[in-house]
Design a protein around this motif. Structure first.
Motif, PDB file in Angstrom:
ATOM      1  N   HIS A  50     -89.366 -63.531 -36.017  1.00 14.46           N
ATOM      2  CA  HIS A  50     -91.073 -63.055 -36.840  1.00 14.46           C
ATOM      3  C   HIS A  50     -90.752 -61.748 -36.190  1.00 14.46           C
ATOM      4  O   HIS A  50     -90.748 -61.441 -35.131  1.00 14.46           O
ATOM      5  CB  HIS A  50     -91.383 -63.894 -35.529  1.00 14.46           C
ATOM      6  N   LEU A  52     -92.931 -59.734 -35.665  1.00 11.94           N
ATOM      7  CA  LEU A  52     -94.100 -59.260 -34.797  1.00 11.94           C
ATOM      8  C   LEU A  52     -93.847 -60.286 -33.166  1.00 11.94           C
ATOM      9  O   LEU A  52     -94.647 -60.430 -32.518  1.00 11.94           O
ATOM     10  CB  LEU A  52     -95.465 -60.219 -34.740  1.00 11.94           C
ATOM     11  N   SER A  53     -92.525 -59.856 -32.742  1.00 11.82           N
ATOM     12  CA  SER A  53     -92.330 -60.444 -31.604  1.00 11.82           C
ATOM     13  C   SER A  53     -92.400 -59.811 -30.382  1.00 11.82           C
ATOM     14  O   SER A  53     -92.365 -58.753 -30.769  1.00 11.82           O
ATOM     15  CB  SER A  53     -90.803 -60.801 -31.929  1.00 11.82           C
ATOM     16  N   ASN A  85     -98.647 -59.754 -43.492  1.00 15.44           N
ATOM     17  CA  ASN A  85     -98.976 -59.678 -42.040  1.00 15.44           C
ATOM     18  C   ASN A  85     -99.111 -58.883 -41.006  1.00 15.44           C
ATOM     19  O   ASN A  85     -99.772 -58.240 -39.695  1.00 15.44           O
ATOM     20  CB  ASN A  85     -99.759 -60.941 -41.709  1.00 15.44           C
ATOM     21  N   LYS A  92    -104.068 -52.009 -36.789  1.00 21.71           N
ATOM     22  CA  LYS A  92    -105.012 -52.544 -35.711  1.00 21.71           C
ATOM     23  C   LYS A  92    -104.842 -51.753 -34.554  1.00 21.71           C
ATOM     24  O   LYS A  92    -105.984 -51.337 -33.895  1.00 21.71           O
ATOM     25  CB  LYS A  92    -104.819 -54.242 -35.468  1.00 21.71           C
TER      26      LYS A  92
ATOM     27  N   PHE B 314    -100.494 -62.732 -28.199  1.00 17.90           N
ATOM     28  CA  PHE B 314    -100.939 -62.605 -29.468  1.00 17.90           C
ATOM     29  C   PHE B 314     -99.663 -62.270 -30.745  1.00 17.90           C
ATOM     30  O   PHE B 314     -98.348 -61.894 -29.935  1.00 17.90           O
ATOM     31  CB  PHE B 314    -101.318 -61.357 -29.468  1.00 17.90           C
ATOM     32  N   GLY B 315    -100.180 -62.271 -32.264  1.00 14.36           N
ATOM     33  CA  GLY B 315     -99.069 -61.531 -32.821  1.00 14.36           C
ATOM     34  C   GLY B 315     -97.933 -62.850 -33.854  1.00 14.36           C
ATOM     35  O   GLY B 315     -98.399 -63.665 -34.360  1.00 14.36           O
ATOM     36  N   ASN B 316     -96.620 -62.646 -32.989  1.00 16.13           N
ATOM     37  CA  ASN B 316     -96.174 -63.909 -32.844  1.00 16.13           C
ATOM     38  C   ASN B 316     -96.565 -65.522 -32.904  1.00 16.13           C
ATOM     39  O   ASN B 316     -96.398 -66.407 -33.846  1.00 16.13           O
ATOM     40  CB  ASN B 316     -94.231 -63.770 -32.143  1.00 16.13           C
ATOM     41  N   THR B 319     -98.771 -67.349 -35.464  1.00 19.10           N
ATOM     42  CA  THR B 319     -98.043 -68.605 -36.597  1.00 19.10           C
ATOM     43  C   THR B 319     -97.464 -70.006 -35.436  1.00 19.10           C
ATOM     44  O   THR B 319     -97.766 -71.016 -36.264  1.00 19.10           O
ATOM     45  CB  THR B 319     -96.264 -67.790 -36.492  1.00 19.10           C
ATOM     46  N   MET B 323     -98.832 -72.950 -37.287  1.00 17.71           N
ATOM     47  CA  MET B 323     -98.186 -74.074 -36.917  1.00 17.71           C
ATOM     48  C   MET B 323     -98.341 -75.559 -36.771  1.00 17.71           C
ATOM     49  O   MET B 323     -98.319 -76.635 -37.345  1.00 17.71           O
ATOM     50  CB  MET B 323     -96.346 -74.286 -36.965  1.00 17.71           C
ATOM     51  N   TYR B 342    -106.952 -59.810 -32.105  1.00 18.17           N
ATOM     52  CA  TYR B 342    -106.986 -58.496 -31.759  1.00 18.17           C
ATOM     53  C   TYR B 342    -107.563 -58.262 -33.390  1.00 18.17           C
ATOM     54  O   TYR B 342    -107.367 -57.865 -34.573  1.00 18.17           O
ATOM     55  CB  TYR B 342    -105.629 -58.077 -31.909  1.00 18.17           C
ATOM     56  N   GLN B 350    -108.848 -58.227 -39.601  1.00 16.15           N
ATOM     57  CA  GLN B 350    -108.749 -59.590 -39.033  1.00 16.15           C
ATOM     58  C   GLN B 350    -108.059 -59.756 -37.860  1.00 16.15           C
ATOM     59  O   GLN B 350    -107.470 -58.833 -37.825  1.00 16.15           O
ATOM     60  CB  GLN B 350    -107.273 -60.191 -40.144  1.00 16.15           C
ATOM     61  N   SER B 351    -108.394 -60.920 -36.860  1.00 17.39           N
ATOM     62  CA  SER B 351    -108.828 -61.238 -35.830  1.00 17.39           C
ATOM     63  C   SER B 351    -106.915 -61.608 -35.755  1.00 17.39           C
ATOM     64  O   SER B 351    -106.452 -61.290 -34.244  1.00 17.39           O
ATOM     65  CB  SER B 351    -109.461 -62.476 -35.269  1.00 17.39           C
ATOM     66  N   LEU B 352    -106.687 -62.879 -36.115  1.00 15.71           N
ATOM     67  CA  LEU B 352    -105.092 -63.369 -36.284  1.00 15.71           C
ATOM     68  C   LEU B 352    -103.567 -62.699 -37.216  1.00 15.71           C
ATOM     69  O   LEU B 352    -104.053 -62.281 -37.923  1.00 15.71           O
ATOM     70  CB  LEU B 352    -104.713 -64.610 -36.066  1.00 15.71           C
ATOM     71  N   ALA B 353    -102.673 -62.970 -36.436  1.00 12.63           N
ATOM     72  CA  ALA B 353    -101.696 -62.318 -37.932  1.00 12.63           C
ATOM     73  C   ALA B 353    -101.797 -63.579 -38.897  1.00 12.63           C
ATOM     74  O   ALA B 353    -100.832 -63.224 -39.731  1.00 12.63           O
ATOM     75  CB  ALA B 353    -100.799 -62.106 -37.208  1.00 12.63           C
ATOM     76  N   ASP B 354    -102.092 -65.312 -38.388  1.00 13.84           N
ATOM     77  CA  ASP B 354    -101.578 -65.853 -39.257  1.00 13.84           C
ATOM     78  C   ASP B 354    -103.348 -66.282 -39.175  1.00 13.84           C
ATOM     79  O   ASP B 354    -104.231 -66.584 -38.367  1.00 13.84           O
ATOM     80  CB  ASP B 354    -100.941 -66.854 -38.380  1.00 13.84           C
ATOM     81  N   ALA B 355    -103.353 -68.058 -40.499  1.00 15.18           N
ATOM     82  CA  ALA B 355    -104.415 -68.038 -40.807  1.00 15.18           C
ATOM     83  C   ALA B 355    -104.030 -69.750 -41.631  1.00 15.18           C
ATOM     84  O   ALA B 355    -103.406 -69.335 -42.250  1.00 15.18           O
ATOM     85  CB  ALA B 355    -105.959 -67.965 -40.965  1.00 15.18           C
TER      86      ALA B 355
END
Lengths: 125, 426
Positions: A50, A52-53, A85, A92, B314-316, B319, B323, B342, B350-355
């Motif tokens: 990933h 954004l680890s 993404n 940000k 957050f971030g990773n 996902t 999932m 974030y 955008q608040s999340l890195a995935d949606a």
């Protein structure tokens, strides 16, 4: 998994890994590293880790390592979405890691390395 | 599985020559605790301090917050696989020193964070401004590597918490609560008309300062699995992470998980609380796929009607969250997910890195990028040396008047994704 490699801008990664593990080192920023990964995904590489680890956010660390496949061909949609993404997320956060003293810079390298190490435990390149 | 929790209300902490709990006061023998910490030869020294609610005190950088407990009846001991033997916990009787916490602090890496203000505007954002805190700052021997230092501080905190918990063994609790869930068949027979609900807890599992341990096992090396919800009350899950402190679960949160607490409160009334499912948040994408597949599979196998999913980080982990949500929903099981945001300092990103459209029931812990001014405190426990480098801080963080301009990210527990926070929109 075979045929993968690590794309990194972290000098500690090349230092810690033996010659048997394929690593490509780029001297560039965190965001540029993600963009380089994106370019390769457009050529058919797939992300294996990933982008954004870690909780050390973009802007808070200059270092990033990702694992990619060497494959060329069709674009993998999931990989592309993840990397896009991640690149978006860079905007940000405030950029401040360029002001770190050397000792903190070394800590950033170490954290990136441990995140990669965690992923490498699941994979043989 | 039935667990009785006996809460001993602690109203004050004092240093004293003899360690004991009497009339709601915890007397701490500093020298004895020092010995407990210095059992580990990699720790050079430790200092203890007490921080009380309302005081002009800032604690930073916080590594973990731990609630002292002791097992007085039933198998196993607190922090199984780490301090106690690995026996399965979660039944019998446990005493809790309620109202206080052990806070471990110490600089492991240069950009570490974790701020607890005991008063002022920052105090509203951390639940640990309301606990009486025994703070321990551990200094490592020279040349100790960060991994070893992290481990030493982590384990020293648990040893101290267990030593303090032991003081409550023979004390009569001020309050007793009973938590009980049933086996599968029993639950279906007992509550035939109630929806079967489980709690899916995602555990941070990525690397140094980003790890969680389950019965002593590094969570990144685990497959998704099932717990009785009472197991966590005896310390089955502990924290090894503190980077970006706002949305990491200190051990205290695992011991007092509000999702578990609230599901128990509704158990047998509006729902049947079936179990807790734990799953990890690894860096390797195939691990994410495997873990979320297994979580969804278990939800189906357990014939659940709904789950609450809490994220950590957050971030990773965004996902992993999506999932889990997508795959569990695809099994016909409804989900409510708890996350934080974030969304940038202006809240417009955008608040999340995935949606995903399946994520149509979302609870947020707040925007971690929101900026807050923390006024100068009279006393700092730990160090402000590194405060300009912590997440959510910047070169301008430490103002000439001693105040800090930071994002909520730096405050321990500010946007906690189990809901272990005090502020809400309600």
């Amino acid at each position: 998994m075979t045929g993968g490699y690590i794309l990194t801008n972290n000098p500690l990664v090349t230092e810690r890994l033996g010659p048997d593990v394929p690593v490509e080192y780029l001297q560039c920023s965190y965001k540029s590293l993600l963009e380089a990964a994106r370019d390769r995904i457009h050529l058919g590489a797939r992300l294996l880790s990933h982008p954004l680890s870690g909780s050390v956010k973009p802007g808070e660390t200059p270092y990033k390592s990702v694992i990619l496949t060497k494959g060329k061909g069709d674009v993998d949609e999931q990989s592309l979405e993840l990397i896009e993404n991640a690149i978006l997320a860079c905007a940000k956060f405030q950029q401040r890691c360029d002001r770190y003293p050397p000792s903190v810079d070394l800590d950033c390298r170490l954290i990136d390395w441990t995140l990669l190490e965690g992923a490498l435990a699941s994979v043989i390149l | 599985m039935k667990l009785e929790i006996g809460n001993i209300f602690i109203k004050d902490i004092q240093f004293a020559a003899e360690a004991k709990v009497a009339d709601g006061v915890l007397y701490v023998d500093k020298a004895a605790l020092e010995k407990v910490v210095l059992e580990d030869e990699t720790i050079k020294s430790v200092s203890f301090d007490i921080a009380k609610p309302g005081e002009s005190v800032r604690i930073t950088p916080v590594k973990d917050v731990i609630e002292p407990r002791v097992k007085v009846e039933g198998p196993g001991g607190i922090f199984p696989g780490i301090i106690a033997k690995v026996d399965t916990v979660g039944s019998g009787k446990t005493h809790v020193l309620k109202g206080m916490a052990v806070v471990t602090a110490g600089k492991i890496v240069g950009f570490q964070e974790g701020v607890i203000d005991m008063s002022g505007p920052g105090a509203k954002y951390t639940p640990f401004s309301e606990t009486l805190n025994l703070v321990m700052v551990c200094e490592p021997v020279e040349g100790l590597k960060q991994h070893d230092y992290e481990k030493a501080v982590r384990l020293a905190g648990f040893r101290v918490a267990v030593a303090l918990g032991e003081l409550g063994r023979d004390v009569t609790p001020d309050e007793t609560k009973v938590y009980e869930t049933c086996g599968m068949k029993e639950g279906i027979e007992k509550y035939p008309n109630l929806p079967r609900v489980a709690y899916v807890q995602m555990l941070q599992s990525q690397g140094l300062l980003h790890d969680t341990y389950v019965y002593g096992v590094d969570a990144k090396k685990t497959l998704s699995t099932i717990l009785w919800p009472t197991e966590t009350m005896d310390g089955a899950i502990v924290s090894g992470n503190c980077v970006s402190a706002c949305d990491k679960n200190p051990t205290y949160v695992h011991e007092n998980n509000p999702v578990v607490e609230d599901l128990f409160a509704q158990h047998g009334k509006t729902l049947n609380f079936v179990c807790q499912i734990i799953t990890n948040e690894n860096v390797y994408l195939a691990d994410k796929q495997r873990s979320s597949d297994w979580t969804a599979k278990m939800c189906r196998l357990l014939d659940l009607d709904g789950v609450i999913v809490s994220q950590e980080g957050f971030g990773n982990p965004d996902t992993d969250l999506i999932m889990n949500c997508k795959k569990i929903e695809a099994q016909g099981v409804k989900t409510v997910i708890i996350t934080d945001e974030y969304a940038g300092r202006d809240g417009k990103s955008q608040s999340l890195a995935d949606a995903d459209p399946a994520a149509d029931a979302v609870v947020t812990g707040g925007n971690a990028n929101e900026v807050i001014v923390l006024p100068k405190m009279d006393k700092v426990i730990g160090t402000l040396d590194y405060v300009n480098k912590i997440a959510g801080a910047s070169a301008e963080t430490l103002q000439p008047d001693g105040s800090l301009v930071v994002e909520l990210q730096v405050i321990t527990g500010a946007t906690n994704e189990t809901g272990f926070i005090k502020l809400s929109a309600r």
